[in-house]
Write a protein that holds these residues in place. Structure first.
Motif, PDB file in Angstrom:
ATOM      1  N   THR A 119     -33.650  12.234 -30.297  1.00  0.00           N
ATOM      2  CA  THR A 119     -32.204  12.220 -30.059  1.00  0.00           C
ATOM      3  C   THR A 119     -31.576  11.077 -30.845  1.00  0.00           C
ATOM      4  N   SER A 120     -30.642  11.404 -31.732  1.00  0.00           N
ATOM      5  CA  SER A 120     -30.102  10.427 -32.685  1.00  0.00           C
ATOM      6  C   SER A 120     -29.527   9.190 -32.000  1.00  0.00           C
ATOM      7  N   SER A 121     -28.784   9.387 -30.917  1.00  0.00           N
ATOM      8  CA  SER A 121     -28.114   8.255 -30.272  1.00  0.00           C
ATOM      9  C   SER A 121     -29.079   7.328 -29.548  1.00  0.00           C
ATOM     10  N   LEU A 178     -32.398   6.826 -30.893  1.00  0.00           N
ATOM     11  CA  LEU A 178     -33.416   6.344 -31.821  1.00  0.00           C
ATOM     12  C   LEU A 178     -33.024   5.024 -32.471  1.00  0.00           C
ATOM     13  N   HIS A 179     -31.757   4.882 -32.865  1.00  0.00           N
ATOM     14  CA  HIS A 179     -31.247   3.709 -33.576  1.00  0.00           C
ATOM     15  C   HIS A 179     -31.863   3.601 -34.984  1.00  0.00           C
ATOM     16  N   SER A 180     -33.170   3.747 -35.082  1.00  0.00           N
ATOM     17  CA  SER A 180     -33.825   3.788 -36.401  1.00  0.00           C
ATOM     18  C   SER A 180     -35.081   4.634 -36.265  1.00  0.00           C
ATOM     19  N   ILE A 181     -35.587   5.114 -37.397  1.00  0.00           N
ATOM     20  CA  ILE A 181     -36.736   6.016 -37.385  1.00  0.00           C
ATOM     21  C   ILE A 181     -37.991   5.328 -36.866  1.00  0.00           C
ATOM     22  N   ALA A 217     -24.735   7.032 -34.444  1.00  0.00           N
ATOM     23  CA  ALA A 217     -24.693   7.883 -33.252  1.00  0.00           C
ATOM     24  C   ALA A 217     -24.633   7.082 -31.947  1.00  0.00           C
ATOM     25  N   GLY A 232     -24.364  12.028 -37.290  1.00  0.00           N
ATOM     26  CA  GLY A 232     -25.795  12.119 -37.063  1.00  0.00           C
ATOM     27  C   GLY A 232     -26.598  10.936 -37.543  1.00  0.00           C
ATOM     28  N   LYS A 233     -25.948   9.943 -38.116  1.00  0.00           N
ATOM     29  CA  LYS A 233     -26.669   8.784 -38.634  1.00  0.00           C
ATOM     30  C   LYS A 233     -27.223   7.962 -37.482  1.00  0.00           C
ATOM     31  N   LEU A 234     -28.468   7.566 -37.593  1.00  0.00           N
ATOM     32  CA  LEU A 234     -29.128   6.897 -36.475  1.00  0.00           C
ATOM     33  C   LEU A 234     -28.453   5.593 -36.092  1.00  0.00           C
ATOM     34  N   MET A 257     -27.985  15.331 -31.112  1.00  0.00           N
ATOM     35  CA  MET A 257     -27.276  14.223 -31.725  1.00  0.00           C
ATOM     36  C   MET A 257     -26.927  13.161 -30.678  1.00  0.00           C
TER      37      MET A 257
END
Length: 708
Positions: A272-274, A276-279, A238, A233-235, A261
């Motif tokens: 969606t985590s995959s 976003l790459h970063s917040i 993912a 789940g890490k941006l 995810m």
């Protein structure tokens, strides 16, 4: 009759408006009384403030929304609260006698929102019923003239909800909408079974992309990649994982992914985590739907604050009632819970409603993650979870109403990605983490073994002969792992293998001593008394132990390859017996050079390649398809040197998490591997559903059938 209904509707509107005006008047009076930074002046100013604020809001909010939406979203909605306070300040600036200071600038609009939300709740007046009309108008403005004639599919996931807990929630009356769909036979409820890695990363990869291969657990180590830690789940991870699993034919090729995810190859996405790459990349035009009116996000913010209070109340009640097992939950967790349970829930529903009204997407997949978050920390069927499921059920009713208002039909599918199993954690039960226990079974410093026996060279020598070794294994597949047995044909087999590798294992003094003491592997496993070593140099041991619910991954990272059973016996003779004889461990999975995958328990061994058992079956009670799941998992890349699954107590229905979570999932045992799917009854029965990829196959087929 129609005339009578119109009168009743008008009366309800008038009464509701009066209640809202009275609640806002009360809010203004209370802030005036308790705050030194806000003064109303003459009493009639209270009504003037409400009128001026309403009018100014109607004029300025559409302007702010048009030009400052990116700022609002990038500040996670806090910008909306600031702008609303600014509108309030402008509205009151020209009213004689009114004073608004810095604190009053924030206090009055928030307190008004609190009172408004409270009034709508106690009068059973849903603000959303009015807001949905705003969403409809917004969606129609963006809608293309072309209308698709075939239905779409909206898939709604309740993260972490097992079919058994779902049934209890329905029986208790907390999910009336799902109950009505089942009772009226518009939908069919069916259980499915997860893969071994019963967690969101693996399940959503399988459901959305039809491929979860090599997703070992929620997090894993890639030895050949400089021991990189990968987290599903890490941006930043993912997107890389999705690139590995995607072939461009995901479930959402012409759809939208919300709060997932992975994207399912969707053209649109939100949270969606995959993607976003970063917040900092959270901005997305689909989020405009949440801020169409200034009060809407304030309402969500008030519900967010209320959920924090509910969590704090829960913490107090758990202590007073001495509920066990229990975790230490902080105010930070309370905010995280409220974000998952309230903010994402409301935003997801509103985004979906807008896309349903537009009618351009063929598919949507959205995750409601509130239950999973709360069950982790409070318990799988704690009192906290029922209210959460009731609110999620209400979202489904709202989306069903949106479909009825839309001019394109959509089929609703409700499902979960896995379940959860309850139980005190490994640390709570035994006073230490699994990582600390494993370190006790290893020497102070592993580097002494690297100096004496270079296993990298051993494997380098062995790999070119891997095909010949596999041929040998095929010829003697009926011979099980009698690593210490002196029978002639096994010794001949050893001699044949020995010609193709350095004489590193069989000439090792430690190995020779073990062979003299034990005649076979089962005797070694059950009879060897492991010695617990000092841990004063544990940091030098180059050991990584990762928890994924009641599944743990043990990596010995000095070696770039996965160590085999034979190598671990030679290098660390206390490790395997020490693990499987611990009461918190159900079985371990390890790969053998001679025998392939081995599931080892404290009284027996299951040889996965041939389905043969020596002693008692260690997989008994872990599910009918346990061996199938382990066999598949054992073929994955980046498998740990040893994979550990906790015990499962069928009488108490408990597992033992290696993370500090009361409700857990990730391995085998209990409800964690028993999610559900609720699909339209007119669809074809998919038969037995084993593994998340089977859900992809089923849903993909039905989606294509609707299109055709």
């Amino acid at each position: 009759m129609r005339y009578k209904n119109a009168i009743i509707s008008s009366l309800k509107t008038v009464i509701t408006t009066l209640l809202l005006v009275l609640s806002n008047m009360m809010a203004i009076i209370i802030v005036d009384y308790i705050s030194a930074d806000f003064t109303v002046g003459p009493f009639y100013n209270v009504l003037l403030i409400i009128i001026a604020f309403t009018v100014t809001n109607a004029i300025l909010w559409p302007i702010f929304r048009r030009f400052l939406m990116k700022y609002i979203i990038l500040t996670f909605g806090i910008g909306a609260i600031f702008l609303n306070s600014l509108i309030f300040y402008i509205a009151t600036y020209f009213i004689p006698g009114v004073y608004v200071g810095f604190y009053g600038f924030w206090q009055v609009p928030i307190v008004m929102a609190i009172f408004t939300t409270f009034a709508t709740n106690i009068t059973n007046t849903s603000y959303y019923d009015n807001y949905i009309k705003t969403i409809l108008k917004y969606a129609l403005e963006r809608k293309t003239p072309y209308k698709k004639k075939y239905p779409g599919v909206i898939m709604l996931e309740i993260d972490g909800l097992s079919i058994n807990t779902l049934k209890k929630a329905i029986d208790k009356g907390f999910m009336p909408n799902l109950k009505s769909w089942i009772d009226e036979k518009t939908h069919t409820l069916k259980q499915w079974e997860t893969d071994l890695s019963s967690q969101t990363g693996s399940s959503q990869a399988g459901i959305l992309h039809g491929n979860n291969r090599d997703i070992v657990a929620y997090r894993w180590i890639e030895k050949e990649n400089n021991n990189k830690l990968m987290v599903s789940g890490k941006l930043s991870h993912a997107p890389e994982i999705e690139e590995r699993i995607s072939n461009g034919e995901g479930l959402l090729v012409n759809g939208i992914s919300i709060a997932n995810m992975f994207s399912g190859d969707s053209k649109l996405s939100a949270f969606t985590s995959s993607r976003l790459h970063s917040i900092t990349r959270i901005y997305n035009k689909t989020l405009h739907t949440v801020f169409l009116e200034s009060y809407n996000f304030q309402r969500i913010f008030v519900l967010f604050l209320w959920d924090i209070l509910l969590e704090l109340k829960s913490q107090i009640m758990h202590r007073l009632k001495n509920i066990r097992p229990r975790l230490r939950r902080t105010i930070v967790y309370a905010a995280i819970r409220a974000g998952a349970n309230v903010v994402l829930r409301e935003a997801t529903t509103e985004i979906l409603a807008s896309e349903i009204f537009r009618g351009e997407i063929d598919t949507a997949y959205a995750t409601f993650m509130g239950y999973d978050e709360i069950a982790h920390h409070s318990g799988v069927e704690d009192n906290d979870v029922w209210g959460v499921l009731k609110q999620i059920d209400a979202q489904f009713s709202r989306l069903k109403s949106a479909i009825e208002l839309a001019d394109r039909d959509y089929k609703l599918v409700i499902l979960s990605d896995h379940g959860q199993s309850n139980g005190a954690t490994f640390k709570q039960r035994y006073g230490m983490t699994l990582g600390n226990y494993v370190r006790r079974l290893l020497p102070d410093d592993l580097k002494i073994y690297q100096t004496a026996y270079n296993i990298d060279h051993f494997r380098d020598a062995l790999l070119p002969e891997s095909r010949q070794l596999q041929t040998i294994k095929d010829h003697v597949e009926t011979i099980r792992d009698d690593l210490f047995d002196e029978e002639g044909r096994i010794q001949n087999l050893r001699n044949e293998i020995q010609e193709r590798k350095p004489a590193i294992i069989f000439e090792n003094e430690q190995y020779q001593n073990l062979r003299e003491r034990y005649s076979n592997s089962l005797e070694y496993i059950t009879g060897h008394e492991s010695i617990e070593h000092s841990t004063k140099k544990a940091r030098d041991s180059e050991l990584v132990v990762l928890g994924s619910g009641n599944l743990a991954l043990i990596y010995l990272t000095q070696w770039e390859q996965r160590l085999t059973y034979e190598e671990i016996v030679m290098l660390f003779p206390d490790l395997i017996p020490g693990l499987i004889n611990h009461p918190g461990v159900g079985f371990i999975l390890i790969d053998s050079m001679m025998n392939g995958g081995m599931a080892i328990g404290d009284k027996g061994i299951y040889y996965l390649d041939t389905d043969k058992v020596v002693g008692e079956n260690p997989l008994e009670g872990f599910g009918e398809h346990a061996a199938r799941h382990l066999r598949r998992e054992n073929s994955f890349r980046n498998m740990p040197d040893i994979m550990v699954n906790s015990f499962y107590d069928s009488e108490k229905d408990e597992v033992c998490a290696f993370e500090e979570l009361i409700g857990s999932h990730g391995g085998l045992g209990g409800n964690q591997s028993k999610p559900f799917i609720l699909y339209p009854s007119e669809w074809q029965d998919p038969g037995e559903l084993i593994g998340s990829e089977s859900i992809y196959t089923f849903l993909k087929r039905e989606i294509e059938n609707l299109d055709s």
